[in-house]
Each structure stands twice: as structure tokens, then as C-alpha cells.
Design a protein around this motif. Sequence first.
Motif, short mmCIF file in Angstrom:
data_model
loop_
_atom_site.label_atom_id
_atom_site.label_comp_id
_atom_site.label_asym_id
_atom_site.label_seq_id
_atom_site.Cartn_x
_atom_site.Cartn_y
_atom_site.Cartn_z
N ARG A 77 0.86 -1.19 0.00
CA ARG A 77 0.00 0.00 0.00
C ARG A 77 0.89 1.24 0.00
O ARG A 77 2.01 1.21 0.49
CB ARG A 77 -0.93 0.02 1.20
N GLU A 79 0.15 5.47 0.53
CA GLU A 79 -0.82 6.53 0.79
C GLU A 79 -0.12 7.88 0.85
O GLU A 79 0.92 8.01 1.50
CB GLU A 79 -1.55 6.28 2.11
N HIS A 127 -4.00 12.00 1.37
CA HIS A 127 -4.60 10.84 2.05
C HIS A 127 -5.30 9.87 1.10
O HIS A 127 -6.09 9.05 1.55
CB HIS A 127 -5.52 11.28 3.19
N HIS A 128 -5.02 9.93 -0.18
CA HIS A 128 -5.51 8.92 -1.10
C HIS A 128 -4.49 7.79 -1.17
O HIS A 128 -3.31 8.01 -1.00
CB HIS A 128 -5.78 9.50 -2.48
N ARG A 129 -4.97 6.59 -1.44
CA ARG A 129 -4.15 5.39 -1.31
C ARG A 129 -4.28 4.49 -2.53
O ARG A 129 -5.34 4.38 -3.13
CB ARG A 129 -4.64 4.63 -0.08
#
Length: 170
Positions: A77, A79, A127-129
Motif C-alpha cells: 500500500r 498513501e 490521504h488517497h491510497r
Amino acid sequence: MRLRMILLAVGALGTAAAWTGWSARPAGAEHFDIGLLVQTSQGRAESSWDTHPPEGGLNPRPSVEAKVGEDIPIEWRMESEFPHGVMKDVVIRLFIVREKEIGQKELPPATEPRLLDNSFRADFLPHHRARGHVYFRPKEPGNYLIRLDSEFTFKEHGHEHFGAVDLKVE
């Protein structure tokens, strides 16, 4: 009573982190929060963010052992932690390459064939992932570098961002 509430809150955070498969990230102000998780029959290794330069980053890489022919799940991930707007045209790249030694600082040469090489370009709002998972099945014993990194953020931020794990296959 106040201490009990704090302990309950800390316990809930730990449970949430364990439930998602990711441990709590280290505190720090960076442009990306990165997680790279590699699980094998021998154990697991988890990496958070690091930066390049310096060559190989600031932190020692975690490592894990595996067996030849084993299906190894890799979860990742990335972010955006950049609060000042959109990071445009960031390339996210996940690759696996053989390396000489576990823990070596220098990246293997670009001429070394990539056993997995996957990338895409995206704009990251704060804060987008992005996240994903793949399976890797090593066919030969040896040392492997599994690395998730950003490309094209050096000009704006002065460094690239990555997470990396070493894999020793026997």
C-alpha cells in the motif's frame, strides 16, 4: 478512569492494525506512508517507508526466508501524506530482482533481469491510497530484493520514497 480509557484506546488501535494485517506505522512526517508485507511458510517481514538518497535508504531492511517453489503473497500500500495538494504523475513501481547479499545497500544493476516488474502512474490527492497484492513463486535458491517505490518525486521533494524486504530462498 482516565488511564483505563487511554489503555482501551491503545488496545483498539492495536486490534485494528492486527485486523488489517498491518502493524502500526512508525511516527514521522513523510510524503508517503508505505507498507510492504511479505509472508512465507518460514515467517513474515514488513517494511514501512524509507527514502533514497542515501543509497539503500536510512533503515535496515527486514528479511524473511522461503522455500523454492513456494507461493509467496506480497501485499503493498502507498498513501499520500503530503498535505499541500496533489502529487502529480507519480509512478508507483513494485519489482523483484536477485541481489548478491541480504541487506546490501546498493540496488542491483539495471541490467539484472527483473523477476517481477509492475508500475503505473497516478495523481495522489492528500490521504488517497493505492494498494494491491501479487504472488511470487521463486524457482531457484538465492537472495531477492522486493521493493515498492515512487518515481519522479525527487524534483519536488528531494528524494524518492520506498519500502523494501529481502527474501532468502533455499
